[in-house]
Design an enzyme around this catalytic site. Sequence first.
Site, PDB file in Angstrom:
ATOM      1  N   ASN A   1       0.951  -0.925  -0.032  1.00  0.00           N
ATOM      2  CA  ASN A   1       0.280   0.273   0.234  1.00  0.00           C
ATOM      3  C   ASN A   1       1.149   1.312   0.354  1.00  0.00           C
ATOM      4  O   ASN A   1       0.710   1.981  -0.648  1.00  0.00           O
ATOM      5  CB  ASN A   1      -0.758   0.170   0.939  1.00  0.00           C
ATOM      6  CG  ASN A   1      -0.202   0.030   2.753  1.00  0.00           C
ATOM      7  OD1 ASN A   1       1.025  -0.694   2.485  1.00  0.00           O
ATOM      8  ND2 ASN A   1      -1.550   0.363   3.155  1.00  0.00           N
TER       9      ASN A   1
ATOM     10  N   GLU B   1       8.315   2.468  14.305  1.00  0.00           N
ATOM     11  CA  GLU B   1       8.762   3.215  12.540  1.00  0.00           C
ATOM     12  C   GLU B   1       8.875   4.544  13.321  1.00  0.00           C
ATOM     13  O   GLU B   1       7.752   4.688  14.029  1.00  0.00           O
ATOM     14  CB  GLU B   1       8.156   2.369  11.382  1.00  0.00           C
ATOM     15  CG  GLU B   1       8.774   1.260  11.456  1.00  0.00           C
ATOM     16  CD  GLU B   1       8.308   0.429   9.991  1.00  0.00           C
ATOM     17  OE1 GLU B   1       7.464   0.946   9.787  1.00  0.00           O
ATOM     18  OE2 GLU B   1       8.969   0.039  10.079  1.00  0.00           O
TER      19      GLU B   1
ATOM     20  N   GLU C   1     -10.719  -6.320   8.944  1.00  0.00           N
ATOM     21  CA  GLU C   1     -10.116  -5.614   8.877  1.00  0.00           C
ATOM     22  C   GLU C   1     -10.611  -5.439   6.930  1.00  0.00           C
ATOM     23  O   GLU C   1     -10.548  -6.226   6.534  1.00  0.00           O
ATOM     24  CB  GLU C   1      -8.744  -5.731   8.627  1.00  0.00           C
ATOM     25  CG  GLU C   1      -7.887  -5.031   8.256  1.00  0.00           C
ATOM     26  CD  GLU C   1      -6.360  -4.554   8.386  1.00  0.00           C
ATOM     27  OE1 GLU C   1      -6.127  -5.523   7.339  1.00  0.00           O
ATOM     28  OE2 GLU C   1      -5.519  -3.272   8.158  1.00  0.00           O
TER      29      GLU C   1
ATOM     30  N   GLU D   1       4.725  -4.636  11.883  1.00  0.00           N
ATOM     31  CA  GLU D   1       3.475  -3.646  11.508  1.00  0.00           C
ATOM     32  C   GLU D   1       2.518  -4.088  10.750  1.00  0.00           C
ATOM     33  O   GLU D   1       2.607  -3.965   9.914  1.00  0.00           O
ATOM     34  CB  GLU D   1       4.058  -2.318  10.782  1.00  0.00           C
ATOM     35  CG  GLU D   1       5.131  -1.274  10.982  1.00  0.00           C
ATOM     36  CD  GLU D   1       4.982  -0.443  12.708  1.00  0.00           C
ATOM     37  OE1 GLU D   1       3.400  -0.354  12.987  1.00  0.00           O
ATOM     38  OE2 GLU D   1       5.779   0.368  13.291  1.00  0.00           O
TER      39      GLU D   1
ATOM     40  N   CYS E   1      -3.198   1.241   6.831  1.00  0.00           N
ATOM     41  CA  CYS E   1      -3.635  -0.039   8.311  1.00  0.00           C
ATOM     42  C   CYS E   1      -3.870   0.766   8.915  1.00  0.00           C
ATOM     43  O   CYS E   1      -4.491   0.299   9.932  1.00  0.00           O
ATOM     44  CB  CYS E   1      -2.422  -1.070   7.882  1.00  0.00           C
ATOM     45  SG  CYS E   1      -1.350   0.749   8.680  1.00  0.00           S
TER      46      CYS E   1
HETATM   47  N1  LIG Z   1       1.182  -1.537  10.837  1.00  0.00           N
HETATM   48  C1  LIG Z   1       1.676  -1.019   9.076  1.00  0.00           C
HETATM   49  O1  LIG Z   1       2.136  -0.710   9.173  1.00  0.00           O
HETATM   50  C2  LIG Z   1       0.637  -1.902   8.222  1.00  0.00           C
HETATM   51  C3  LIG Z   1       0.611  -2.583   7.970  1.00  0.00           C
HETATM   52  N2  LIG Z   1      -0.585  -3.333   6.485  1.00  0.00           N
HETATM   53  C4  LIG Z   1      -1.292  -5.055   7.179  1.00  0.00           C
HETATM   54  O2  LIG Z   1      -0.660  -5.472   5.562  1.00  0.00           O
HETATM   55  C5  LIG Z   1      -2.091  -5.820   5.035  1.00  0.00           C
HETATM   56  C6  LIG Z   1      -2.184  -5.760   3.623  1.00  0.00           C
HETATM   57  O3  LIG Z   1      -0.207  -5.803   3.394  1.00  0.00           O
HETATM   58  P1  LIG Z   1      -0.046  -7.405   2.435  1.00  0.00           P
HETATM   59  O4  LIG Z   1       1.065  -6.742   1.162  1.00  0.00           O
HETATM   60  O5  LIG Z   1      -1.888  -8.241   1.928  1.00  0.00           O
HETATM   61  O6  LIG Z   1      -0.005  -8.467   3.543  1.00  0.00           O
HETATM   62  P2  LIG Z   1       1.589  -9.976   3.731  1.00  0.00           P
HETATM   63  O7  LIG Z   1       1.102 -10.363   4.804  1.00  0.00           O
HETATM   64  O8  LIG Z   1       0.089 -10.692   2.430  1.00  0.00           O
HETATM   65  O9  LIG Z   1       2.181  -9.759   2.588  1.00  0.00           O
HETATM   66  C7  LIG Z   1       3.751  -8.359   3.366  1.00  0.00           C
HETATM   67  C8  LIG Z   1       4.671  -9.402   2.914  1.00  0.00           C
HETATM   68  O10 LIG Z   1       4.890 -10.036   3.055  1.00  0.00           O
HETATM   69  C9  LIG Z   1       5.240 -11.231   2.593  1.00  0.00           C
HETATM   70  N3  LIG Z   1       5.126 -12.218   2.630  1.00  0.00           N
HETATM   71  C10 LIG Z   1       3.994 -13.042   2.789  1.00  0.00           C
HETATM   72  N4  LIG Z   1       4.082 -14.510   3.002  1.00  0.00           N
HETATM   73  C11 LIG Z   1       5.167 -14.195   3.975  1.00  0.00           C
HETATM   74  C12 LIG Z   1       6.415 -15.214   4.482  1.00  0.00           C
HETATM   75  N5  LIG Z   1       5.270 -16.541   5.277  1.00  0.00           N
HETATM   76  N6  LIG Z   1       7.139 -15.148   4.721  1.00  0.00           N
HETATM   77  C13 LIG Z   1       7.879 -14.218   4.838  1.00  0.00           C
HETATM   78  N7  LIG Z   1       7.385 -13.088   4.184  1.00  0.00           N
HETATM   79  C14 LIG Z   1       5.629 -13.309   3.349  1.00  0.00           C
HETATM   80  C15 LIG Z   1       4.432 -10.490   1.209  1.00  0.00           C
HETATM   81  O11 LIG Z   1       5.202 -11.125  -0.042  1.00  0.00           O
HETATM   82  C16 LIG Z   1       4.594  -8.864   1.162  1.00  0.00           C
HETATM   83  O12 LIG Z   1       5.707  -9.100   0.844  1.00  0.00           O
HETATM   84  C17 LIG Z   1      -2.861  -5.631   5.872  1.00  0.00           C
HETATM   85  O13 LIG Z   1      -3.569  -6.355   7.192  1.00  0.00           O
HETATM   86  C18 LIG Z   1      -2.058  -3.810   6.602  1.00  0.00           C
HETATM   87  O14 LIG Z   1      -3.265  -3.573   7.502  1.00  0.00           O
HETATM   88  C19 LIG Z   1      -0.113  -2.311   5.475  1.00  0.00           C
HETATM   89  C20 LIG Z   1       0.261  -1.589   6.112  1.00  0.00           C
HETATM   90  C21 LIG Z   1       1.108  -0.926   6.483  1.00  0.00           C
HETATM   91  N1  LIG Z   2       1.241   6.964   5.722  1.00  0.00           N
HETATM   92  C1  LIG Z   2       0.741   5.792   6.593  1.00  0.00           C
HETATM   93  C2  LIG Z   2       1.156   4.564   6.736  1.00  0.00           C
HETATM   94  C3  LIG Z   2       0.020   3.667   6.553  1.00  0.00           C
HETATM   95  C4  LIG Z   2       0.580   2.232   6.200  1.00  0.00           C
HETATM   96  O1  LIG Z   2       1.501   2.340   6.038  1.00  0.00           O
HETATM   97  O2  LIG Z   2      -0.478   2.159   6.045  1.00  0.00           O
END
Ligand SMILES: NC(=O)C1=CN([C@@H]2O[C@H](COP(=O)(O)OP(=O)(O)OC[C@H]3O[C@@H](n4cnc5c(N)ncnc54)[C@H](O)[C@@H]3O)[C@@H](O)[C@H]2O)C=CC1
Ligand SMILES: NCCCC(=O)O
Length: 497
Positions: free
Chosen positions: A160, A471, A394, A257, A291
């Site tokens: 994102n 972060e 979510e 995160e 997120c």
């Molecule tokens: N707290 C925060 O700062 C943020 C949290 N998010 C959360 O991320 C989610 C959406 O992002 P997605 O990319 O769909 O999440 P995801 O968890 O599917 O993937 C995130 C990353 O992890 C990698 N990955 C997947 N499985 C893995 C494994 N077993 N071992 C190591 N790496 C692995 C993916 O290739 C990708 O690079 C939402 O739940 C959102 O809330 C998204 C942005 C910011």
């Molecule tokens: N600029 C807000 C960051 C939040 C996120 O990575 O989803």
Amino acid sequence: VAAMSTGTFVQLEPLNYRGGARVEPVDSSGTEKAFEPATGRVIATLQCSGENEVNLAVKSAKDAFEIWRKKSGMERGQVLLEAARMVKEQKDAIAIMETINNGKSIFEARLDIDTSWQCLEYYAGLAASMAGEHVQLPNGSFGYTRREPLGVCVGIGAWNYPFQIACWKSAPALACGNAMIFKPSPFTPMSALLLAEIYTKAGAPPGLFNVVQGGAATGQFLCQHRHVAKVSFTGSVPTGMKIMEMSSKGIKPVTLELGGKSPLIIFSDCDLENAVKGALVANFLTQGQVCCNGTRVFVQKEIIDKFTKEVVKQTQNIRIGDPLLEDTRMGPLINGPHLERVLGFIKSAKEEGATVLYGGEPYEPTDPKLKHGYYMTPCILTNCRDDMTCVREEIFGPVMSILSFKTEAEVLDRANDTTFGLAAGVFTRDIQRAHRVAAELQAGTCYINNYNVSPVELPFGGYKKSGFGRENGRVTIEYYSQLKTVYVEMGDVESPF
Ligand SMILES: NC(=O)C1=CN([C@@H]2O[C@H](COP(=O)(O)OP(=O)(O)OC[C@H]3O[C@@H](n4cnc5c(N)ncnc54)[C@H](O)[C@@H]3O)[C@@H](O)[C@H]2O)C=CC1
Ligand SMILES: NCCCC(=O)O
């Protein structure tokens, strides 16, 4: 890239970055397609890096670390400062690439690049001020502490905020003297390469910031590598759990995160105009794929009708379409399956009794080249209850759930009744209530009279299942360094033996 328009970009260069140059991976554990969400076109087919490529990337990062860790904070800061300057200079080109690959509007992408160079600049400034302390002990002996880097750190990103996430992880890591290997989400492989090239041109030793492309298997090779000292992850809760489990085997520190289902509380004594703007910002940036979004919008009973009417009016005015056009404010979602998933949440909300006041439908822009993009209209749900799926889970899309409340105590109980704890917001003109509510909310970031602003000076991270570690802010130095204590004896050794 600078003259690029939607529907024209194709990736031709290699997408891994190792030892200061773009390279094809030496082995692969499969392929993934990256799309231009605005048109549904495939813009790149990734080779998912295999174990041998990961080993080479770690070796190259380790070599760079040996050079980098010996530099003074001031010297590291100079490289980061130059990198920040270059990001600023290339802001438009980077923003265009982000928009093409992610789908967010160019207007927003430029803001993301601003927060990115600001992050580099901030940690450039902190690099030179990192220091330990001197402690006087009895009889002239003393001790001191040294803040030392961890070694090769791995950053794993979500799709994102591809460029911003790469900066939020690499800037503090490099400032502390570490090397970093970054694995972007396979959906958004592009912009991290631009950052890698900038770091090299800014004077970072080759290998200091490597990019390894791939999905889960590649991520696992990275997390499990014995020479990787730390993993910083942004993504979903289930993947976060796996990362933590893998890291535990090597007793590696992790920053997680993760996702959220954050509350935004709007009291009847608020400035309504700001509260409405706050609710839109809390829900619709990056097509709602944020997120920390405040997707549970609790509105005090006395103003809920007025608030809802105004929110709907302003949501109807959001311009959806080609994300590279200057006046677009909402582009496509990241891909087809994700769009289907978000629409599925709206369907189940209706089945569970919620009312769709506006939006929540697939959207086809008039421009024929956008016909196969992943667009939808932003959605406002009312008549929501706390137990509905749309209020508990979510959604990660442009879906706002409006809930009514009567008292402060009641809304606090309901706001905190979630396993997540990333962010929260409160709109009120009552200064005491604002701080009282912020103190009670179980969330890593609480906004008073605003939402979704993330200045680099302030730490960002979660409570509860939204993760841990931070972060941004000074505190992140602690997550990318370790403290060594040195004891200095000025007398003789006293031995009981
Ligand atoms: N707290 C925060 O700062 C943020 C949290 N998010 C959360 O991320 C989610 C959406 O992002 P997605 O990319 O769909 O999440 P995801 O968890 O599917 O993937 C995130 C990353 O992890 C990698 N990955 C997947 N499985 C893995 C494994 N077993 N071992 C190591 N790496 C692995 C993916 O290739 C990708 O690079 C939402 O739940 C959102 O809330 C998204 C942005 C910011
Ligand atoms: N600029 C807000 C960051 C939040 C996120 O990575 O989803």
